[in-house]
Structures are given as structure tokens and as C-alpha cells.
Write a protein that holds these residues in place. Structure first.
Motif, short mmCIF file in Angstrom:
data_model
loop_
_atom_site.label_atom_id
_atom_site.label_comp_id
_atom_site.label_asym_id
_atom_site.label_seq_id
_atom_site.Cartn_x
_atom_site.Cartn_y
_atom_site.Cartn_z
N TRP A 1 7.16 8.21 -6.69
CA TRP A 1 8.10 7.15 -7.76
C TRP A 1 6.92 6.76 -8.64
O TRP A 1 5.76 6.93 -8.68
CB TRP A 1 8.70 6.32 -7.02
CG TRP A 1 7.98 5.09 -6.16
CD1 TRP A 1 6.48 4.84 -6.38
CD2 TRP A 1 8.53 4.39 -5.18
NE1 TRP A 1 6.24 3.77 -5.45
CE2 TRP A 1 7.53 3.39 -4.81
CE3 TRP A 1 9.69 4.23 -4.45
CZ2 TRP A 1 7.69 2.57 -3.76
CZ3 TRP A 1 9.95 3.52 -3.59
CH2 TRP A 1 8.91 2.52 -3.14
N LYS A 2 7.53 5.99 -9.76
CA LYS A 2 6.88 5.17 -10.65
C LYS A 2 6.85 3.77 -10.63
O LYS A 2 8.07 3.37 -10.48
CB LYS A 2 7.05 5.61 -12.26
CG LYS A 2 6.71 5.09 -13.23
CD LYS A 2 4.90 5.05 -13.23
CE LYS A 2 4.47 4.22 -14.44
NZ LYS A 2 2.95 4.30 -14.39
N LEU A 3 5.69 3.28 -10.05
CA LEU A 3 5.83 1.67 -10.07
C LEU A 3 5.77 1.14 -11.20
O LEU A 3 4.81 1.10 -12.02
CB LEU A 3 4.47 1.39 -9.02
CG LEU A 3 4.65 0.01 -8.29
CD1 LEU A 3 5.86 -0.25 -7.49
CD2 LEU A 3 3.39 -0.34 -7.73
N CYS A 4 7.00 0.32 -11.77
CA CYS A 4 7.10 0.06 -13.09
C CYS A 4 6.73 -1.42 -13.24
O CYS A 4 7.13 -2.23 -12.40
CB CYS A 4 8.46 0.27 -13.48
SG CYS A 4 8.73 1.89 -13.43
N ARG A 5 6.28 -1.83 -14.43
CA ARG A 5 5.72 -3.20 -14.68
C ARG A 5 6.42 -3.50 -15.97
O ARG A 5 6.17 -4.59 -16.44
CB ARG A 5 4.23 -3.42 -14.99
CG ARG A 5 3.60 -3.02 -13.42
CD ARG A 5 2.12 -3.00 -13.54
NE ARG A 5 1.11 -3.00 -12.29
CZ ARG A 5 1.01 -1.85 -11.79
NH1 ARG A 5 1.81 -0.74 -11.88
NH2 ARG A 5 0.53 -1.97 -10.49
N SER A 6 7.31 -2.72 -16.74
CA SER A 6 7.91 -3.03 -18.05
C SER A 6 9.25 -2.15 -17.96
O SER A 6 9.50 -1.16 -17.43
CB SER A 6 6.97 -2.82 -19.13
OG SER A 6 6.84 -1.37 -19.35
N THR A 7 10.27 -2.61 -18.81
CA THR A 7 11.25 -1.83 -18.94
C THR A 7 10.92 -0.70 -19.54
O THR A 7 11.85 0.58 -19.59
CB THR A 7 12.45 -2.89 -19.66
OG1 THR A 7 11.86 -3.16 -21.02
CG2 THR A 7 12.97 -3.86 -18.72
N VAL A 8 9.82 -0.45 -20.63
CA VAL A 8 9.65 0.75 -21.16
C VAL A 8 9.31 1.63 -19.99
O VAL A 8 9.77 2.76 -20.36
CB VAL A 8 8.50 0.50 -22.13
CG1 VAL A 8 7.86 1.77 -22.58
CG2 VAL A 8 8.91 -0.47 -23.40
N ALA B 1 0.73 -1.16 0.06
CA ALA B 1 0.01 0.14 0.14
C ALA B 1 0.87 1.16 -0.05
O ALA B 1 0.38 2.27 -0.80
CB ALA B 1 -1.02 0.08 1.10
N ILE B 2 1.94 1.16 0.78
CA ILE B 2 2.79 2.45 0.93
C ILE B 2 3.56 2.49 -0.74
O ILE B 2 3.37 3.57 -1.20
CB ILE B 2 3.96 2.35 1.76
CG1 ILE B 2 3.45 2.33 3.26
CG2 ILE B 2 5.06 3.09 1.75
CD1 ILE B 2 4.50 1.92 4.11
N ALA B 3 3.86 1.40 -1.34
CA ALA B 3 4.28 1.55 -2.79
C ALA B 3 3.39 2.28 -3.59
O ALA B 3 3.47 3.06 -4.74
CB ALA B 3 4.89 0.25 -3.42
N LEU B 4 2.02 1.65 -3.48
CA LEU B 4 1.13 2.16 -4.42
C LEU B 4 0.71 3.71 -4.06
O LEU B 4 0.37 4.47 -4.94
CB LEU B 4 -0.28 1.38 -4.18
CG LEU B 4 -0.25 0.08 -4.68
CD1 LEU B 4 -1.15 -0.89 -4.18
CD2 LEU B 4 -0.07 -0.06 -6.26
#
Length: 351
Positions: free
Chosen positions: A106-113, A95-98
Motif C-alpha cells: 500500500w501507499k502510506l499517504c500524508r497528503s490528498t495528492v 512498523a507493519i504499516a511502514l
């Protein structure tokens, strides 16, 4: 200044602990603090453009042993954790990350793009990691939920045992071959991670567990924050044979800044020169090649050299590597490109 994508940090642990005492984790990260190692201002000052941020469930019974008269120590493994309280803590950290993502901290990244775009935008590129899978049951249902929330990397174990496998103790000198490897549930976890596209991290697992993952996974082998056993023979460091397997798989090892894993005597002494870090990188480059070496600081999770101090001093290591003869193109690989290559493969991104 080289932009760095770092393979391991425990900033969520620090933010979570401080939140329990009433602080605002989003403000702490975005506005900065004098505590710990990472926040947005210090990361930007040191060229730390992003990293893999761990959800780690602390062990309250773990007390690191002091060295004996010969300099040796063996810290008994922490006891296994119960699943439900572990899940509660993991959800609080996720939840802190979100919330940081929603606030633009910050940007929570799900791809290298997404990682590259965040780095170009000057926003910390965070990848969510689970260090030890105590929050997940053998049915793996929770894994699917955490994946939907952004989890893209995990270590089956921390330095304790769980239903998926066995961890190595904090001990010197000691081989990483300390206990069995994966359980039946651990093999299923690896297979599910392969299907979903979740990186498997071998940083805390036993040597038998390392080989169990190696024979099961379709990913490059990765130890996100480990060093060279031949130079510092703690159980957490990698043998030459393990590094050879990582090279063969075109995986990587992220240099751990923890002084206990850098010093020949493995002592917890911050007065450890950057030259020790360079020595471990030199050994790994010679053994595995420049494409298999990266950084995995363990910021906010370990004692690091005073010459680094915190994220703001991260490029002091880069400068030392440059002085040691590493060209800019090699530094780019060590600092970020090797991580992005391996993540892209683990995440099933098109070549």
C-alpha cells in the motif's frame, strides 16, 4: 464501480494479531487471505481504493454483554491502559504499516495528492490513524514522532477513559452523554493536532467531549465511523444536535457498517439488510446535506452485514444507494470526495 476511500478500518489489528502467531503481515495483505475483511485483492475487487487504518490498542478485559429480556445491554467500559505497553503495541503496528509501504503493498499517504495518485495507480491509499491515544503521554513528544512516521488522524479516546478524555460504552439504549469530556491534557492534544495538521476523530468520545473539541478545534468536525442515534440509540451514535454541529463546521460522518449501530434493536446479527445502511445514510443526508456524509466501514473491527461480507462486497452498498436514487456525482462525494475535502482542510493543504 465507484472508488471508495473509507474512513475507518482495523486491518492493522488483524495483521498484528496474526503476526504474533507467526504469519507474515505483508504477505497476508498483499497476497490475500480468507480471514477478516480487508486485503489488497479483496479491496481491489470491491473498489476499496484506500482508507484510514487504525492503530488500536486492544482491551483484554472487554466482554460485550448479551441483551437482557427487553433487548437492552450495557457493557462496562474497559479499564484504562498503561502507557508503556500501549506504546510498544502502537510501534509494532506502525512498523507493519511502514513495511507494507516499503514493499508496495500500500501507499502510506500524508497528503490528498498522494491519496489521489495511489488511487490512480491502483495501490491501496492508507492513512495512519491512532484510535485512542494511550501510547501518547501528556508531554505529547510521542505524537510528534508518530506524525513523522505518517500519523495524520487520531481519536483522543476509544470506548474507555484515558489521560485525554472519556469514551462512551457499548450500550443500548443509551445517550452519548455518559461522562465528562476532555481533560486539560485533552485540550492541549487538540491544539497540537491543529498545529501539526492531524485530523481529530470524534467517533468514540462522550457528548461532552464532542462539544469540548468543537469549541477548541479549527478543523471540520468528523466522526469517522458513527451512525444515527435517532434510528439506533446506542451510545456510540450521534444525536441530531451533534450532526447539526458537524454540518455547520462542514465536517462529515462516516457510515459505520457495524450491525449493532445499524439495526433498530442494536443486536449483533449479521443478517442485517443493506436497506438499514441506506436508511442511516438517507437520514444523515437529509439532516446534514450530501457534502457531510461519507463511509467509515469499521472493516476488521465489527460484525458487518452478510450482503457486504468483506471489502470485495463494498460496492454492493454503492449499488443499493444508486437504486435508492443517488446520482453518480452524489455517490462520488459519499464514496471519497467528502473525505478528501475534509482531510485537505485538516492537513492545511492549499485550497
Amino acid at each position: 464501480m465507484q472508488l471508495v476511500f473509507d474512513g475507518h478500518n482495523d486491518v492493522l489489528l488483524r495483521l498484528w494479531r496474526n503476526a504474533k502467531m507467526g504469519s507474515d503481515p505483508v504477505a497476508e495483505f498483499m497476497q490475500g487471505t480468507y480471514e477478516g475483511h480487508i486485503d489488497a485483492p479483496r479491496a481491489k475487487a470491491g473498489g476499496l481504493a484506500g482508507g484510514i487504518c487504525a492503530i488500536y490498542i486492544p482491551s483484554g478485559d472487554l466482554i460485550l454483554k448479551e441483551p437482557d429480556a427487553s433487548g437492552h445491554y450495557i457493557t462496562p467500559l474497559a479499564a484504562p491502559l498503561e502507557r508503556q505497553p500501549s506504546l510498544d503495541i502502537a510501534l509494532e503496528k506502525a512498523a507493519i504499516a511502514l513495511r507494507l509501504d516499503q514493499a508496495g503493498g500500500w501507499k502510506l499517504c500524508r497528503s490528498t495528492v498522494e491519496i489521489r495518485q495511489a488511487m490512480a495507480d491502483g495501490v491501496f491509499a492508507a492513512v495512519l490513524h491512532m484510535e485512542g491515544c494511550e501510547p501518547i503521554a501528556a508531554d505529547l513528544d510521542a505524537l510528534d514522532v508518530f506524525y513523522a512516521a505518517g500519523l495524520r488522524s487520531l481519536g483522543p479516546v476509544w470506548s474507555r477513559h484515558n489521560i485525554f478524555g472519556h469514551g462512551v460504552p457499548f450500550a443500548y439504549p443509551m445517550s452519548p452523554d455518559t461522562a465528562p469530556g476532555l481533560t486539560d491534557a485533552g485540550f492541549e492534544l487538540v491544539k497540537r493536532c491543529n498545529r501539526l495538521g492531524i485530523l481529530i476523530d470524534l467517533a468514540h468520545i462522550t457528548e461532552k467531549g464532542f462539544w469540548d473539541v468543537a469549541k477548541t478545534t479549527d478543523q471540520p468536525l468528523v466522526a469517522s465511523h458513527s451512525n444515527v442515534h435517532a434510528l439506533t440509540p446506542v451510545a456510540r451514535n450521534l444525536t441530531d444536535k451533534q450532526m447539526d454541529a458537524i454540518k455547520e463546521s462542514k465536517g462529515l460522518v462516516g457510515l459505520n457498517y457495524a450491525v449493532t449501530m445499524l439495526r433498530p434493536d442494536a443486536r449483533d446479527d449479521a443478517n442485517t439488510p443493506i436497506s438499514a445502511m441506506v436508511q442511516h445514510i438517507d437520514y444523515m443526508v437529509k439532516r446534514m446535506g450530501i457534502d457531510c456524509v461519507a463511509l467509515g466501514s469499521d472493516f476488521d473491527g465489527a460484525t458487518i452485514p452478510t450482503e457486504i461480507r468483506d471489502a470485495s462486497g463494498n460496492n454492493n452498498l454503492v449499488a443499493a444507494l444508486k437504486s435508492a436514487g443517488y446520482a453518480d456525482q452524489d455517490l462520488a462525494k459519499i464514496c471519497r470526495e467528502n473525505w478528501l475535502r475534509v482531510l485537505a482542510q485538516a492537513w492545511h493543504e492549499p485550497a
